[in-house]
Structure formats: C-alpha cells, structure tokens
Design a protein around this motif. Structure first.
Motif, short mmCIF file in Angstrom:
data_model
loop_
_atom_site.label_atom_id
_atom_site.label_comp_id
_atom_site.label_asym_id
_atom_site.label_seq_id
_atom_site.Cartn_x
_atom_site.Cartn_y
_atom_site.Cartn_z
N TYR A 15 0.86 -1.18 0.00
CA TYR A 15 0.00 0.00 0.00
C TYR A 15 0.89 1.24 0.00
O TYR A 15 2.03 1.19 0.48
N ARG A 16 0.39 2.30 -0.57
CA ARG A 16 1.17 3.55 -0.61
C ARG A 16 0.96 4.31 0.69
O ARG A 16 -0.17 4.57 1.07
N ASP A 17 2.06 4.67 1.34
CA ASP A 17 1.95 5.51 2.53
C ASP A 17 1.37 6.86 2.09
O ASP A 17 1.85 7.45 1.11
N ALA A 70 1.51 4.95 -11.06
CA ALA A 70 1.51 6.39 -10.76
C ALA A 70 2.94 6.90 -10.59
O ALA A 70 3.60 7.25 -11.57
N THR A 71 3.46 6.90 -9.35
CA THR A 71 4.88 7.29 -9.18
C THR A 71 5.80 6.16 -9.64
O THR A 71 6.98 6.37 -9.88
N GLY A 72 5.24 4.95 -9.69
CA GLY A 72 6.05 3.77 -10.05
C GLY A 72 6.65 3.08 -8.82
O GLY A 72 7.24 2.02 -8.94
N GLY A 73 6.46 3.67 -7.64
CA GLY A 73 7.04 3.09 -6.43
C GLY A 73 6.55 1.66 -6.18
O GLY A 73 7.36 0.76 -5.88
N SER A 74 5.24 1.43 -6.31
CA SER A 74 4.69 0.09 -6.05
C SER A 74 5.19 -0.90 -7.09
O SER A 74 5.56 -2.03 -6.75
N ALA A 75 5.20 -0.49 -8.34
CA ALA A 75 5.64 -1.39 -9.42
C ALA A 75 7.10 -1.79 -9.22
O ALA A 75 7.46 -2.96 -9.34
N LEU A 133 0.23 -7.46 -12.24
CA LEU A 133 -0.98 -6.70 -12.58
C LEU A 133 -1.23 -5.58 -11.58
O LEU A 133 -1.21 -5.80 -10.37
N ASP A 134 -1.47 -4.40 -12.08
CA ASP A 134 -1.93 -3.28 -11.26
C ASP A 134 -2.56 -2.26 -12.20
O ASP A 134 -1.92 -1.84 -13.16
N PRO A 135 -3.82 -1.87 -11.98
CA PRO A 135 -4.43 -0.93 -12.93
C PRO A 135 -3.68 0.40 -13.01
O PRO A 135 -3.71 1.04 -14.06
C1 PRP Z 1 -2.61 2.09 -5.78
C2 PRP Z 1 -2.51 1.31 -7.06
C3 PRP Z 1 -1.06 0.96 -7.12
C4 PRP Z 1 -0.40 2.16 -6.51
C5 PRP Z 1 0.16 3.01 -7.61
O1 PRP Z 1 -2.67 1.23 -4.69
O2 PRP Z 1 -3.36 0.19 -7.14
O3 PRP Z 1 -0.72 -0.22 -6.41
O4 PRP Z 1 -1.42 2.87 -5.80
O5 PRP Z 1 0.83 4.09 -7.09
P1 PRP Z 1 2.42 4.28 -7.22
O6 PRP Z 1 2.76 4.00 -8.65
O7 PRP Z 1 2.61 5.71 -6.84
O8 PRP Z 1 3.08 3.33 -6.26
P2 PRP Z 1 -2.80 1.76 -3.19
O9 PRP Z 1 -1.45 1.94 -2.60
O10 PRP Z 1 -3.74 2.91 -3.14
O11 PRP Z 1 -3.39 0.50 -2.44
P3 PRP Z 1 -4.80 -0.25 -2.62
O12 PRP Z 1 -4.74 -0.98 -3.94
O13 PRP Z 1 -4.81 -1.18 -1.48
O14 PRP Z 1 -5.89 0.77 -2.59
#
Ligand code: PRP
Ligand code: URA
Length: 218
Positions: free
Chosen positions: A112-114, A144-149, A139-141
């Motif tokens: 999850y994104r802080d 955004a910043t790319g941090g999660s990917a 998979l992730d819809p």
């Molecule tokens: C959303 C989304 C991605 C992430 C993208 O998840 O589904 O995983 O943000 O953002 P980033 O590219 O800046 O990292 P979120 O963290 O809101 O968690 P959730 O799916 O549990 O709502």
C-alpha cells in the motif's frame, strides 16, 4: 517533444491504442461509473491488455486430430504463466487474464502507498514456484509514481523471477520512467498514458483511487 510523447518511444513500453479498449477506459474514468460496472470494465480491459502482452508466449507444435485429418498445430509451451496482482487493485485484473490463460498460477504481492510519503509498504508476498522458470505478469491498474511497481518487481526478482511483464490500465509518465529506469528488462503494457501526477501523486486525468472504486471503499 512532449513528456508523454517521449514515453511512447521507450523500448519495452507498449501503449495499446485499440478503439474498443479506449472506449472502455473512458467509461472507467467516468465518476458516475459505479462499483459493479467498474469491476466489470477492469476485468474486460485486462483481457485486451493481456492479449497484447502475451503475443510472444512460446508455442510448440502438437498433433491434433480434427474430424477430417491429423495435423500439427501450435499450443502454448513451457511452464505455466504466473499472474501476480498487486493488492488490492491488481485483483480486479486477475479474472480477465485467467480468461485468456486459464491454467496460469496466481501469486500475490501486498503493497500500500503511505499517504504521506507516497512510498510503498509491503505486507504480503506469495509467489508460485518455480518462479524462475515462469513468465510473470504483474498486474496493477495504476502506474503512478512507479514506487509500487518497482517494489513488486524488486521482490519478484529477489525470489528468482526473471521474465517479468507489467500490465496496467493507466500510467503516468513519471511511473513509466521510474519503472523503466529501475528495471529496463521489464516489458510494460499499458492501456493509456495520462498527462501527469497531481500533488497527492494521483494520476491526472486518471480515474481516482482504483482500489476504492473496485471494492466500493473510501
Ligand atoms: C494504488 C494502485 C497501485 C499504486 C500506484 O494502490 O493500485 O498499487 O497505488 O501508485 P504508485 O505508482 O505511486 O506506487 P494503493 O497503494 O492505493 O493500495 P490499494 O490498492 O490497497 O488501494
Ligand atoms: N493509485 C490510484 O489508485 N490512483 C492513482 O491515480 C494513483 C495511485
């Protein structure tokens, strides 16, 4: 060259321009689209993106008996595909991908994104084995910043994953750039490249919070 135009020339980043896909993404963006419809659209969109992403899956010839004669015909070969949604929102894409590849194994990565730092925090990771022998579709819809990917691909590589594709519905240029810079070997497949991030690191115009819209939370 505009920032978004520049992204379109990144090797390993594929933006899918099919009109049927673009129509569905427009419906998804609409703030009036409710949870039920949103979930259905994400699943359908995942089919289009998967169709493009899996063009290079290896095939082998197999003997098939038709009602008329026996022939050699191609079937998907090698270890079964691994599908790895990033929780939560990535879950919305899983059934669409399984429609294309019903035999795929499914792993999960919980991130999850802080809200303050916008950086990802890991809370779960379980992958199918042997991960090193499988093509892996993360998979992730939203990219955004790319941090999660980047964090998801870091985990998968640390566990031995090698051939990784990242499938998303909407990306910001910042996310494509960050993922490509950190992992240039990862092929990115994206339904639409949006303009930018806002000050809360949301994609603009985007679709809002994908997890909340899929699961009806806030
Ligand atoms: C959303 C989304 C991605 C992430 C993208 O998840 O589904 O995983 O943000 O953002 P980033 O590219 O800046 O990292 P979120 O963290 O809101 O968690 P959730 O799916 O549990 O709502
Ligand atoms: N996560 C989302 O769900 N939406 C965005 O616009 C950015 C990150």
């Amino acid at each position: 060259m505009e920032h978004t135009e520049h992204m379109k020339h990144i090797e390993n980043a594929h933006f899918i321009s099919h009109p049927l896909l673009q129509h569905k993404i427009s419906m998804l963006r609409d703030y009036r689209t409710g949870t039920n419809e949103f979930r259905k659209l994400v699943e359908e969109i995942a089919v289009f993106i998967g169709y493009e992403a899996f063009r290079d899956l290896p095939v082998e010839m197999m003997e098939i008996k038709t009602p008329l004669e026996t022939c050699q015909s191609p079937v998907i070969s090698g270890k079964k595909l691994a599908v790895v949604p990033i929780l939560r929102a990535g879950l919305g894409m899983v059934n669409g991908i399984l429609t294309l590849v019903p035999s795929a194994k499914v792993g999960h990565i919980g991130l999850y994104r802080d809200h303050e730092t916008h950086e990802p925090e890991e809370y779960y990771c379980k992958l199918p084995t042997p991960i090193e022998e499988r093509t892996i579709a993360v998979l992730d819809p939203m990219l955004a910043t790319g941090g999660s990917a980047v964090a998801a691909v870091d985990f998968i590589k640390a566990k031995g994953g090698k051939k990784i594709k990242f499938l998303c519905v909407i990306a910001a240029p910042e996310g494509v750039e960050r993922l490509h810079r950190a992992h240039p070997d990862v092929q990115i497949y994206c339904g639409c490249l949006d303009r930018c991030l806002n000050e809360d690191a949301y994609i603009c115009p985007g679709l809002g919070d994908a997890g909340d819209r899929i699961f009806g939370t806030r």
